[in-house]
Design a protein around this motif. Sequence first.
Motif, PDB file in Angstrom:
ATOM      1  N   ARG A  62       0.814  -1.220   0.000  1.00 45.58           N
ATOM      2  CA  ARG A  62       0.000   0.000   0.000  1.00 45.58           C
ATOM      3  C   ARG A  62       0.842   1.262   0.000  1.00 45.58           C
ATOM      4  N   GLU A  63       2.093   1.164   0.420  1.00 43.25           N
ATOM      5  CA  GLU A  63       2.954   2.340   0.465  1.00 43.25           C
ATOM      6  C   GLU A  63       3.942   2.408  -0.702  1.00 43.25           C
ATOM      7  N   GLY A  64       3.720   1.608  -1.722  1.00 36.44           N
ATOM      8  CA  GLY A  64       4.482   1.777  -2.948  1.00 36.44           C
ATOM      9  C   GLY A  64       5.739   0.955  -3.082  1.00 36.44           C
ATOM     10  N   ALA A  65       5.942  -0.031  -2.215  1.00 35.92           N
ATOM     11  CA  ALA A  65       7.083  -0.947  -2.347  1.00 35.92           C
ATOM     12  C   ALA A  65       6.540  -2.370  -2.227  1.00 35.92           C
ATOM     13  N   ARG A  66       7.452  -3.338  -2.234  1.00 37.75           N
ATOM     14  CA  ARG A  66       7.030  -4.730  -2.118  1.00 37.75           C
ATOM     15  C   ARG A  66       7.943  -5.473  -1.156  1.00 37.75           C
ATOM     16  N   LEU A  67       7.411  -6.548  -0.616  1.00 36.32           N
ATOM     17  CA  LEU A  67       8.160  -7.375   0.328  1.00 36.32           C
ATOM     18  C   LEU A  67       8.110  -8.817  -0.144  1.00 36.32           C
ATOM     19  N   GLU A  68       9.280  -9.369  -0.421  1.00 33.82           N
ATOM     20  CA  GLU A  68       9.398 -10.773  -0.816  1.00 33.82           C
ATOM     21  C   GLU A  68       9.758 -11.589   0.418  1.00 33.82           C
ATOM     22  N   ILE A  69       8.856 -12.468   0.836  1.00 32.94           N
ATOM     23  CA  ILE A  69       9.157 -13.380   1.937  1.00 32.94           C
ATOM     24  C   ILE A  69       9.967 -14.537   1.372  1.00 32.94           C
ATOM     25  N   LEU A  70      11.117 -14.795   1.982  1.00 30.99           N
ATOM     26  CA  LEU A  70      12.076 -15.733   1.406  1.00 30.99           C
ATOM     27  C   LEU A  70      11.797 -17.175   1.821  1.00 30.99           C
TER      28      LEU A  70
END
Length: 334
Positions: free
Chosen positions: A151-159
């Motif tokens: 929602r804040e314009g980035a992404r998170l890849e869970i490894l």
Amino acid sequence: MSHQTPATHRPLTTALAEAAAMAGHAPSVHNSQPWRWRVLPDALELRVVRDPQLAATDPQGELITLSCGAALHHVRLALAAEGWAATAQRLPDRARPELLARLTELRFTGVDPDSMRMVQCMQVRHTDRRPVSDEPVGDEHLTAITEATTREGARLEILDRDQVLQLAAAASHAATVEADDSQLRAELDYWTSRTGGVGLSPQVLPEQPPQTTVPGRDFRHPGTLPVGPGHDQAASYGVLYGDEDTATSWLRAGEALSAAWLAATRLGLSMVPLSGVVEVPGTRQILRQVLSGMGHPFLALRIGVSDPDHAGPAHTPRLAREQVVDISTVDGDA
């Protein structure tokens, strides 16, 4: 005449100044708190302070820009908690690169209860570098954190497990490279010996290196925080990333980090940023490979369930309000 809050009849400038002070709870590289706020009659400006004592750690100013982005997200939430919505202009003036953002078009829309809860999380959020508990993080919690990031314009890849091992190797190599760099060692010594509201006090640094899958930063001298037994084998790891490697992207990454960390805090989870792997160009490239070349990495993150037997560490010191919030243009109102 100052804008008035319909509910309380307080001047808008007072709300802006108080939100800027609340943003001082945001996380920052080495607790440097590189943000400065200027309150205007109908706007709030965010500027960055480029400390020469971060020249080796952060030569391009990316991590301090990310830190300021976290403060920007904090201030937006603090305003929403008081009922104010604003338009955020990011890097609004190319002639003034130190001006990172301006909040304008302030309008009273009513107090947001969810933002009020996030403001409470700001005040209790902290960095706990000790091992987490043996309880794994639930998938639903990881999804909530990931969605907050998006929602804040980035992404998170869970490894996955193999990717975590790649991250561990990269972090270990980055630690070796930084340990051999005299300028980096001098900067770390500077930030772990500061007084006066910035830096990392002994109370927040482990008394000995904790047992971890992915090594954290070696602070070169022990703190006073008891580590106790345990390992982080049940922790989850992720990489915060975006499509571009620009100043605006790093600012948005900081906003996303704030959103993710506050979501984790609300869920009772611990989050620790691992910036060493992006500070060394070679290991930053390894992170890109972990992401299959799909994006530009900003930070690695450890996410875990806090050990219930460990009381939370002390909070890092904070600069005084008058050191970070300039109300000189509206001193008569605020």
